[in-house]
Motif scaffolding. Structure first.
Motif, short mmCIF file in Angstrom:
data_model
loop_
_atom_site.label_atom_id
_atom_site.label_comp_id
_atom_site.label_asym_id
_atom_site.label_seq_id
_atom_site.Cartn_x
_atom_site.Cartn_y
_atom_site.Cartn_z
N SER A 60 7.98 -2.39 2.09
CA SER A 60 9.42 -2.09 2.22
C SER A 60 9.85 -2.16 3.68
CB SER A 60 9.73 -0.68 1.70
OG SER A 60 9.22 -0.50 0.40
N ASP A 163 9.32 -12.51 -0.48
CA ASP A 163 8.68 -11.25 -0.84
C ASP A 163 7.42 -11.60 -1.62
OD1 ASP A 163 7.77 -8.95 -2.01
OD2 ASP A 163 9.76 -8.19 -2.57
N GLU A 166 3.33 -9.17 -4.07
CA GLU A 166 2.43 -9.24 -5.23
C GLU A 166 1.62 -10.54 -5.23
OE1 GLU A 166 4.96 -8.67 -8.67
OE2 GLU A 166 5.64 -6.71 -7.96
N SER A 187 2.51 -6.50 0.79
CA SER A 187 2.33 -5.05 0.63
C SER A 187 0.86 -4.75 0.38
CB SER A 187 3.15 -4.55 -0.56
OG SER A 187 2.72 -3.25 -0.93
N LYS A 192 -1.80 -2.88 -5.25
CA LYS A 192 -1.70 -4.32 -4.99
C LYS A 192 -3.10 -4.96 -4.99
CE LYS A 192 2.65 -4.21 -5.07
NZ LYS A 192 3.61 -3.71 -4.13
#
Ligand SMILES: *Cc1c(COP(=O)(O)O)cnc(C)c1O
Length: 372
Positions: A60, A163, A166, A187, A192
């Motif tokens: 984030s 992004d 994942e 992340s 993850k």
């Protein structure tokens, strides 16, 4: 007697993490500076094929910094995939900007190039301004249709943030995800594909961007013997201890991708006898890390809930797919472009246990319940 618990996607240590953590303790580099941070950044920059990397405290935080560096301000609009986890678009709201949600296309479940174009044209017509950035999510590890999406980003000169929270280890036409956009973000949250217990990273081909990210993430201290500030800063750096965990984890990433892909293959082969489940296939040139194996269950919401509860009754964690952002109460006021493809995916979709430490015995147990 309670049945053995199976988690959706638990952390999976390889053993080397503890050596790196031990090293951090022995050398007393416990704070958010230290040799593991530099090494982790270099290793991740090389692995992700994006050249430069800043390690931060979460995915984030990485998205937040990327948007700040791309100049997103209050009153701006930022395009974002609707079918995602809320962390993709929360940072847009932190900045006082408005997310504009674009729905999925059916092949990859990721952002539809057609609706992206429609959204850009319509926002320019309605507001007289171009959206400031595009946050493109590669959901569950599946690459998006990058050729088409990048062409639109270039045509309208709107920067792209991938992004890839994942999608560490996934590739598109042989090239790692995260290396295509102006920024890529990862992340390392506990669930993850690899984890630092909590953490994230920004990667970019643009060295200046990454330098700026490190500066903002360490409270924006100007160069002076005292504390001098000419910008608003953030406390977003990853600690040297967590970076040590990350180095251990990153050393086995290829093995983790292999194990996650094995889970997917196992489910697909062993569930193929029933017409109740369909799988997300990789188009030619798309390579997914298969972070989570996702299925669509016949019978929509009712069928999906039946499958989920049959696992839950046996102490096995599964989870519906992400509820699209355009259906979330907190984002209900935001513009949306699409044909509700993700609504149907949300109704019928289920994430199966996908940890890299799953045993074949556990996979067999899950398949047995889904076939019953
Ligand atoms: C996990 C995740 C994030 C955010 O990562 P954190 O490290 O939890 O802040 C962002 N986007 C997607 C798609 C994610 O799955």
């Amino acid at each position: 007697m309670s049945k053995e618990k199976i988690w959706l996607s638990p952390p999976h240590m390889c053993g080397k993490e503890l050596e790196f953590v031990q090293e951090a303790f022995s050398s007393n580099w416990i704070s958010p500076v230290g040799p593991h941070i530099n090494a982790f950044e270099n290793e991740l920059a090389a692995y992700s094929e994006a050249d430069h990397c800043a390690a931060v405290s979460s995915g984030s935080a990485a998205i937040h910094l990327a948007l700040i560096i791309l100049g997103v301000k209050a009153g701006d609009e930022v395009i974002c995939s609707s079918f995602t986890f809320s962390a993709s678009c929360n940072p847009i709201a932190y900045l006082g900007a408005t997310p504009v949600f674009v729905d999925s296309e059916a092949v990859t479940w990721n952002m539809s190039p057609d609706f992206l174009k429609t959204a850009i044209e319509d926002r320019m017509r309605k507001t007289g301004k171009k959206p400031k950035a595009i946050v493109l999510v590669h959901l569950y590890g599946m690459p998006s249709r990058l050729d088409e999406l990048m062409a639109i980003s270039r045509e309208y000169e709107i920067p792209l943030v991938e992004d890839a929270a994942e999608a560490l280890g996934s590739t598109y036409k042989g090239k790692k995800l995260g290396s295509f956009g102006d920024f890529g973000i990862f992340s390392f949250n506990g669930n993850k594909i690899i984890t630092t217990s909590g953490g994230g990273a920004l990667v970019s081909k643009n060295e200046e961007f990454i330098g700026r990210a490190r500066f903002l993430a360490t409270q924006a201290r100007d160069s002076a013997p005292h504390y001098e500030h000419s910008s608003i800063g953030y406390n977003y750096r990853l600690s040297n201890v967590c970076a040590g965990i990350g180095r251990g984890q990153l050393s086995v990433i290829d093995k983790r991708v292999e194990q996650r892909r094995f889970n997917f293959q196992f489910y697909r082969e062993n569930l193929s006898e029933t017409p109740n489940y369909t799988f997300l296939n990789e188009p030619e040139g798309f390579f997914s890390n298969r972070w989570l194996t996702t299925i669509l269950v016949k019978g929509g919401y009712d069928g999906r809930e039946r499958a989920r509860l049959s696992l839950e009754n046996e102490n096995i964690e599964s989870r519906p797919l992400w509820k699209p952002m355009h259906l979330q109460p907190v984002f209900a006021h935001c513009p949306y472009y699409g044909d509700e493809t993700s609504n149907g995916l949300f109704d019928a979709g289920l994430c199966l246990p996908s940890g890299s430490s799953l045993s074949e015995r556990q996979l067999t147990r899950i398949v047995g319940l889904l076939m019953a």
